[in-house]
Design a protein around this motif. Structure first.
Motif, mmCIF file in Angstrom:
data_model
loop_
_atom_site.group_PDB
_atom_site.id
_atom_site.type_symbol
_atom_site.label_atom_id
_atom_site.label_comp_id
_atom_site.label_asym_id
_atom_site.label_seq_id
_atom_site.Cartn_x
_atom_site.Cartn_y
_atom_site.Cartn_z
ATOM 1 N N ILE A 3 -11.599 5.341 -10.558
ATOM 2 C CA ILE A 3 -10.313 5.140 -11.225
ATOM 3 C C ILE A 3 -9.693 3.841 -10.731
ATOM 4 C CG2 ILE A 3 -7.992 6.059 -11.638
ATOM 5 C CD1 ILE A 3 -9.057 8.826 -11.085
ATOM 6 N N TYR A 4 -9.229 3.051 -11.654
ATOM 7 C CA TYR A 4 -8.487 1.838 -11.300
ATOM 8 C C TYR A 4 -7.103 1.956 -11.908
ATOM 9 C CZ TYR A 4 -6.828 -2.956 -11.757
ATOM 10 O OH TYR A 4 -6.078 -4.102 -11.712
ATOM 11 N N GLY A 51 0.843 -2.918 -6.351
ATOM 12 C CA GLY A 51 0.077 -1.952 -7.125
ATOM 13 C C GLY A 51 -1.044 -1.329 -6.315
ATOM 14 N N LYS A 52 -1.897 -0.577 -6.981
ATOM 15 C CA LYS A 52 -2.971 0.143 -6.312
ATOM 16 C C LYS A 52 -4.255 0.090 -7.118
ATOM 17 C CE LYS A 52 -0.080 3.592 -3.969
ATOM 18 N NZ LYS A 52 0.171 5.056 -3.805
ATOM 19 N N ILE A 53 -5.361 0.063 -6.406
ATOM 20 C CA ILE A 53 -6.668 0.291 -6.995
ATOM 21 C C ILE A 53 -7.258 1.462 -6.234
ATOM 22 C CG2 ILE A 53 -8.974 -0.625 -7.400
ATOM 23 C CD1 ILE A 53 -7.742 -3.416 -7.485
ATOM 24 N N LEU A 54 -7.549 2.521 -6.937
ATOM 25 C CA LEU A 54 -8.040 3.743 -6.310
ATOM 26 C C LEU A 54 -9.516 3.943 -6.599
ATOM 27 C CD1 LEU A 54 -5.133 6.170 -7.295
ATOM 28 C CD2 LEU A 54 -5.302 4.703 -5.278
ATOM 29 N N PHE A 55 -10.254 4.301 -5.578
ATOM 30 C CA PHE A 55 -11.674 4.633 -5.720
ATOM 31 C C PHE A 55 -11.885 6.009 -5.121
ATOM 32 C CE2 PHE A 55 -16.185 4.232 -4.217
ATOM 33 C CZ PHE A 55 -16.756 4.173 -5.474
ATOM 34 N N LYS A 58 -8.768 7.127 -3.392
ATOM 35 C CA LYS A 58 -8.347 6.464 -2.161
ATOM 36 C C LYS A 58 -8.039 5.000 -2.432
ATOM 37 C CE LYS A 58 -9.680 6.021 2.703
ATOM 38 N NZ LYS A 58 -10.733 6.342 3.711
ATOM 39 N N ASP A 59 -6.925 4.521 -1.909
ATOM 40 C CA ASP A 59 -6.559 3.114 -2.043
ATOM 41 C C ASP A 59 -7.650 2.265 -1.406
ATOM 42 O OD1 ASP A 59 -5.407 0.522 -1.763
ATOM 43 O OD2 ASP A 59 -3.399 1.409 -1.809
ATOM 44 N N ILE A 60 -8.181 1.295 -2.150
ATOM 45 C CA ILE A 60 -9.314 0.527 -1.618
ATOM 46 C C ILE A 60 -8.931 -0.308 -0.407
ATOM 47 C CG2 ILE A 60 -10.498 0.430 -3.843
ATOM 48 C CD1 ILE A 60 -9.637 -2.537 -3.992
#
Length: 233
Positions: A3-4, A51-55, A58-60
């Motif tokens: 998910i991004y 912002g956030k990038i989730l993988f 979890k926040d990368i």
């Protein structure tokens, strides 16, 4: 699940999308709209200001880059091969250095992967001895050998001569059958139409469309998308 999600007030102004595993998502837009920067952020090659990038939820930024890149591999426009290493050695290197595999095991995996991208007869050639399309196939093999969950492609055919483009796109079409999520920035709309699951269109740092292929090409209502397609189709 990959998910991004991002919400930027700077160059990226409200970007948000989600996608599931084993899909091909094509990102397209006019130059300068932020698509390459976006995927570089996903791979921690650019720092995230907001912002956030989730993988996997979890926040990368909480994941060490070397650990993240074991799961998220990137293929660049300009190949980024080591000129002093052969095709085989270029593919072996991250297997040995990052995954800590024994040299014999790494060589076996590298040979098998290069054969999958139709480079089995070029194992011992150096990048200077390869065509642009061959170099890009080695670059794809280098990422594929790591068995990532996600592969990022940053305009993988933009540096190629026209006659070399199809050989790289054919390899990428084959990846559509793999258990890998592919996020590809490209202007190759024929490729997008044939293999993509979804199309994301960005303009001025915003996602203005995130839809299925048929809707994008046949039923797009956004005037910016219509203008874009009229120029490249």
């Amino acid at each position: 699940m990959f998910i991004y999600v991002s919400n930027y007030s700077g160059n990226f102004n409200i970007i948000e999308f989600r996608h599931k595993k084993s899909r091909i998502i094509v990102v397209c837009n006019p130059s300068g709209s932020g698509k390459s920067t976006m995927i570089r952020c996903i791979n921690r090659l650019e720092e995230i200001d907001e912002g956030k990038i989730l993988f996997h939820g979890k926040d990368i930024r909480e994941i060490k880059p070397i650990e993240l890149r074991k799961k998220i591999g990137m293929v660049f426009q300009h190949f980024n091969l080591f000129p002093h290493l052969t095709a085989l050695e270029n593919v072996m290197l991250p297997l040995v250095k990052v995954q800590k595999k024994k040299k014999r095991e790494a060589e076996k995996i590298a040979v098998e992967t290069l054969e999958r991208v139709r480079m089995g007869d070029q194992l011992h050639k150096y990048p200077s001895e390869l065509s642009g399309g061959q170099k890009q196939r080695v670059a794809i093999a280098r990422v594929l050998a790591m068995k990532p969950e996600v592969m990022l492609f940053d305009e993988p055919t933009s540096a190629l001569d026209p006659e070399m483009v199809n050989e790289v796109l054919d390899v990428m079409k084959g990846l559509a059958k793999e258990d890998i999520t592919i996020l590809c920035v490209t202007h190759e709309m024929g490729f997008a139409r044939e293999v993509a699951d979804r199309i994301i269109f960005m303009d001025n740092g915003k996602i203005v469309e995130n839809t299925d292929v048929e809707t994008f090409f046949k039923h797009a209502e956004n005037p910016r998308i219509k203008e874009f397609l009229s120029k490249i189709m």
